[in-house]
Design a protein around this motif. Sequence first.
Motif, PDB file in Angstrom:
ATOM      1  N   SER A 127       0.703  -1.307   0.061  1.00 46.58           N
ATOM      2  CA  SER A 127      -0.063   0.009   0.087  1.00 46.58           C
ATOM      3  C   SER A 127       0.998   1.233   0.036  1.00 46.58           C
ATOM      4  O   SER A 127       0.357   2.169   0.455  1.00 46.58           O
ATOM      5  CB  SER A 127      -0.910   0.022   1.387  1.00 46.58           C
ATOM      6  OG  SER A 127      -1.898  -1.085   1.089  1.00 46.58           O
ATOM      7  N   ALA A 128       1.997   1.220  -0.600  1.00 44.35           N
ATOM      8  CA  ALA A 128       2.713   2.371  -0.886  1.00 44.35           C
ATOM      9  C   ALA A 128       2.227   3.392  -1.846  1.00 44.35           C
ATOM     10  O   ALA A 128       1.337   3.154  -2.650  1.00 44.35           O
ATOM     11  CB  ALA A 128       4.133   2.082  -1.601  1.00 44.35           C
ATOM     12  N   ASN A 129       2.453   4.680  -1.444  1.00 46.31           N
ATOM     13  CA  ASN A 129       1.982   5.768  -2.147  1.00 46.31           C
ATOM     14  C   ASN A 129       2.173   5.604  -3.653  1.00 46.31           C
ATOM     15  O   ASN A 129       3.633   5.447  -3.889  1.00 46.31           O
ATOM     16  CB  ASN A 129       2.415   7.217  -1.749  1.00 46.31           C
ATOM     17  CG  ASN A 129       1.635   7.551  -0.189  1.00 46.31           C
ATOM     18  OD1 ASN A 129       0.549   7.187  -0.154  1.00 46.31           O
ATOM     19  ND2 ASN A 129       2.403   8.446   0.348  1.00 46.31           N
ATOM     20  N   PRO A 130       1.567   5.629  -4.630  1.00 49.51           N
ATOM     21  CA  PRO A 130       1.976   5.548  -5.964  1.00 49.51           C
ATOM     22  C   PRO A 130       2.759   6.724  -6.435  1.00 49.51           C
ATOM     23  O   PRO A 130       2.008   7.558  -7.510  1.00 49.51           O
ATOM     24  CB  PRO A 130       0.605   5.387  -6.912  1.00 49.51           C
ATOM     25  CG  PRO A 130      -0.436   6.024  -5.969  1.00 49.51           C
ATOM     26  CD  PRO A 130       0.069   5.854  -4.556  1.00 49.51           C
ATOM     27  N   THR A 131       3.684   7.237  -5.892  1.00 49.76           N
ATOM     28  CA  THR A 131       4.540   8.492  -6.231  1.00 49.76           C
ATOM     29  C   THR A 131       5.769   8.163  -6.581  1.00 49.76           C
ATOM     30  O   THR A 131       6.495   9.067  -7.209  1.00 49.76           O
ATOM     31  CB  THR A 131       4.577   9.461  -4.987  1.00 49.76           C
ATOM     32  OG1 THR A 131       5.031   8.682  -3.827  1.00 49.76           O
ATOM     33  CG2 THR A 131       2.892  10.023  -4.731  1.00 49.76           C
ATOM     34  N   SER A 132       6.264   6.928  -6.550  1.00 45.89           N
ATOM     35  CA  SER A 132       7.483   6.464  -7.098  1.00 45.89           C
ATOM     36  C   SER A 132       7.422   5.066  -6.992  1.00 45.89           C
ATOM     37  O   SER A 132       6.679   4.347  -6.495  1.00 45.89           O
ATOM     38  CB  SER A 132       8.643   7.011  -6.088  1.00 45.89           C
ATOM     39  OG  SER A 132       8.582   6.650  -4.919  1.00 45.89           O
ATOM     40  N   SER A 133       8.825   4.611  -7.865  1.00 45.27           N
ATOM     41  CA  SER A 133       9.020   3.032  -7.799  1.00 45.27           C
ATOM     42  C   SER A 133       9.072   2.640  -6.403  1.00 45.27           C
ATOM     43  O   SER A 133       9.491   3.282  -5.277  1.00 45.27           O
ATOM     44  CB  SER A 133      10.312   2.692  -8.315  1.00 45.27           C
ATOM     45  OG  SER A 133       9.933   3.021  -9.882  1.00 45.27           O
ATOM     46  N   LEU A 134       8.962   1.282  -6.043  1.00 44.74           N
ATOM     47  CA  LEU A 134       9.007   0.739  -4.635  1.00 44.74           C
ATOM     48  C   LEU A 134      10.548   0.640  -4.297  1.00 44.74           C
ATOM     49  O   LEU A 134      11.417   0.126  -5.161  1.00 44.74           O
ATOM     50  CB  LEU A 134       8.500  -0.685  -4.585  1.00 44.74           C
ATOM     51  CG  LEU A 134       7.120  -0.718  -5.032  1.00 44.74           C
ATOM     52  CD1 LEU A 134       6.498  -2.191  -4.811  1.00 44.74           C
ATOM     53  CD2 LEU A 134       6.166   0.188  -4.152  1.00 44.74           C
ATOM     54  N   HIS A 135      10.700   0.940  -3.015  1.00 47.64           N
ATOM     55  CA  HIS A 135      12.223   0.970  -2.801  1.00 47.64           C
ATOM     56  C   HIS A 135      12.436  -0.367  -1.717  1.00 47.64           C
ATOM     57  O   HIS A 135      11.523  -1.131  -1.463  1.00 47.64           O
ATOM     58  CB  HIS A 135      12.679   2.174  -1.909  1.00 47.64           C
ATOM     59  CG  HIS A 135      11.712   2.580  -0.965  1.00 47.64           C
ATOM     60  ND1 HIS A 135      11.545   1.669   0.518  1.00 47.64           N
ATOM     61  CD2 HIS A 135      11.108   3.460  -0.363  1.00 47.64           C
ATOM     62  CE1 HIS A 135      10.857   2.280   1.318  1.00 47.64           C
ATOM     63  NE2 HIS A 135      10.667   3.336   0.875  1.00 47.64           N
ATOM     64  N   VAL A 136      13.569  -0.674  -1.268  1.00 50.54           N
ATOM     65  CA  VAL A 136      13.816  -2.047  -0.633  1.00 50.54           C
ATOM     66  C   VAL A 136      12.997  -1.901   0.759  1.00 50.54           C
ATOM     67  O   VAL A 136      12.762  -3.178   1.070  1.00 50.54           O
ATOM     68  CB  VAL A 136      15.287  -2.047  -0.286  1.00 50.54           C
ATOM     69  CG1 VAL A 136      16.260  -2.192  -1.481  1.00 50.54           C
ATOM     70  CG2 VAL A 136      16.030  -0.799   0.463  1.00 50.54           C
ATOM     71  N   GLY A 137      12.605  -0.884   1.172  1.00 54.59           N
ATOM     72  CA  GLY A 137      11.726  -0.817   2.282  1.00 54.59           C
ATOM     73  C   GLY A 137      10.338  -1.607   2.052  1.00 54.59           C
ATOM     74  O   GLY A 137       9.909  -2.417   2.744  1.00 54.59           O
TER      75      GLY A 137
END
Length: 601
Positions: A127-137
Amino acid sequence: MNTAIQSALDTAIDSLKQQGVLPQDFQNNSSLSRTRDRSHGDFASNVAMIAAKVAGLKPRDLAEKILTALPQVDVISKAEIAGPGFINFFLNDDQRFAVLDQIIAQTSQFGRSQQFNGKKAQVEFVSANPTSSLHVGHGRGAAYGMTVANLLEAIGWTVQREYYVNDAGRQMDILATSTFLRYLELCGQSLTFPSNGYRGAYVTEDIAQKIFDQYGNQFNRPVDALFANVPSDAEYAAELDKDGNKVLLSGDKEKHIDGLIHNAQQLLGAEDYRLFHQTALQVILDDIKDDLADFGVTFDQWFSEATLKDKITEALEVLDQNGFLYEKDGNIWFKSTNFGDEKDRVVKRANGQTTYFAADIAYHLNKFQRGFDEVINIWGSDHHGYISRVKAAIDALGFDSKKLTVLLVQFVSLWRGSEMVQMSSRSGQFVSLRELREEVGNDAARFYYVMRKSEQHIDFDLDLAVSQSKDNAVYYIQYAHARICRLFNNFSSQLGEIQFDELNAHKAQLTSEAESELITKLAAYPDVLARAAQQYEPHQLGNYLKELAGQLHGWYDTHPIIKIFAEQPELAKARLLLAYCVQQVLKNGLSLLGVSAPEAM
């Protein structure tokens, strides 16, 4: 077989109640667990130590009475008292070998159960904000959430995997405005980019460029008009103060970006602004979906926050009807302190705008209306303080907040040698999940992400993750599986097709201590799987596989198979059977962790 032992213990306890040794209202909350050392039996119960106080007896004395009252059970060869009062149970040989029959019969289903058949759970994760690619966290939340869902399914739950798309908040407006600014630069205009805009190259190359290629200068607007009446940005001076800190210049970066958002909306108009907003959303969301799918992480539903408008109205009406809203200073407040929260929370501001919290209340109303028996939220550890207010809202809506489980995932530190890599999603200077996967592979990433409790911090060691050594647990486990595959390939090429019925006929030949330990370890797999699922702790399964692989390697190195086939064919066949069963359990466990089981390495 543990069911038969537990039933016998229950019968003995009932008998002691009838004799007056134990009170009639005694509730047996003891545990029956597999032993780690078979010299202590196959199963051990702590019932005598649990019940000793209410019986007024020493644990060992009560254990003697329990053994006397214990009915005869075919699967038990003997039972004895150990230590302060444990009761150890030894299985007869037929029962010890029964696990091999089960593995052969059940193959990929071995270890699974239907204990929670008919129960429905929702697992919401990433559920990460769709503002950038996913990071390792984000990758850790993805691996952990997917594995928790897999484990729950393995014990009978019907699981819905869900991603909550934050597509209606301020961060998306910042991204849309950042895209508009980069688009203006592509139109040839010069401007000072806001310090807290989204600065990653993807904003220009993937989003703004896409709009420019399709529409050209159609949305070009005067930069002066965009920056008109906008408070100055907050920036840091190059020089340092007397304490060595950078000097903060005058300005308010939050009001600056909010002013730019407002002006962009006015200059573009609702329809054209939505084009920038939706293009940015879709480009990033497509990237996230592709990244997660390549990582073996899939969702049954991508739930849009933007669809909650009517549900927010409904949720606030329910809270108001239940008497949990009030007005103060023009704002509408939720009485979350009535449910133990540290303070009440605003759900609607004086300007008529509802808050993020109001949307979360509506989302959880939607979840509980869908009829899940268990709702599991997997959040970042920085959301710890948010749990109490969400649970308060669930209770205030008339649902049972005990059905909500919030699992917190700690941060990940990525190390290259002795240097830790910093991450920042707005600046674009972060290590993405995709980059991590390209460097260490999906298997290592999936495995090491779940090899500690979710609430514990991870220092991700890149060098270890790619090493081909015993210290690299995922390599060590996969090599054990591949080693057995190679054994069977060699056997088939030299001695012909394998008949498992024939192998199974000779399992009584497995008499060495190492073989008994392997069989005991295999029999423990269903219990480990059930415990890992019910406690939401995939690392328990990972540690089990590592231990099983270690036992396999030690046994394999000292117990020849093909070499003894000519002189001791029955023993060789029995060992082939054992090797196959280990291979199957390794494969089953790795599959639940989202890790491949290679046949050659």
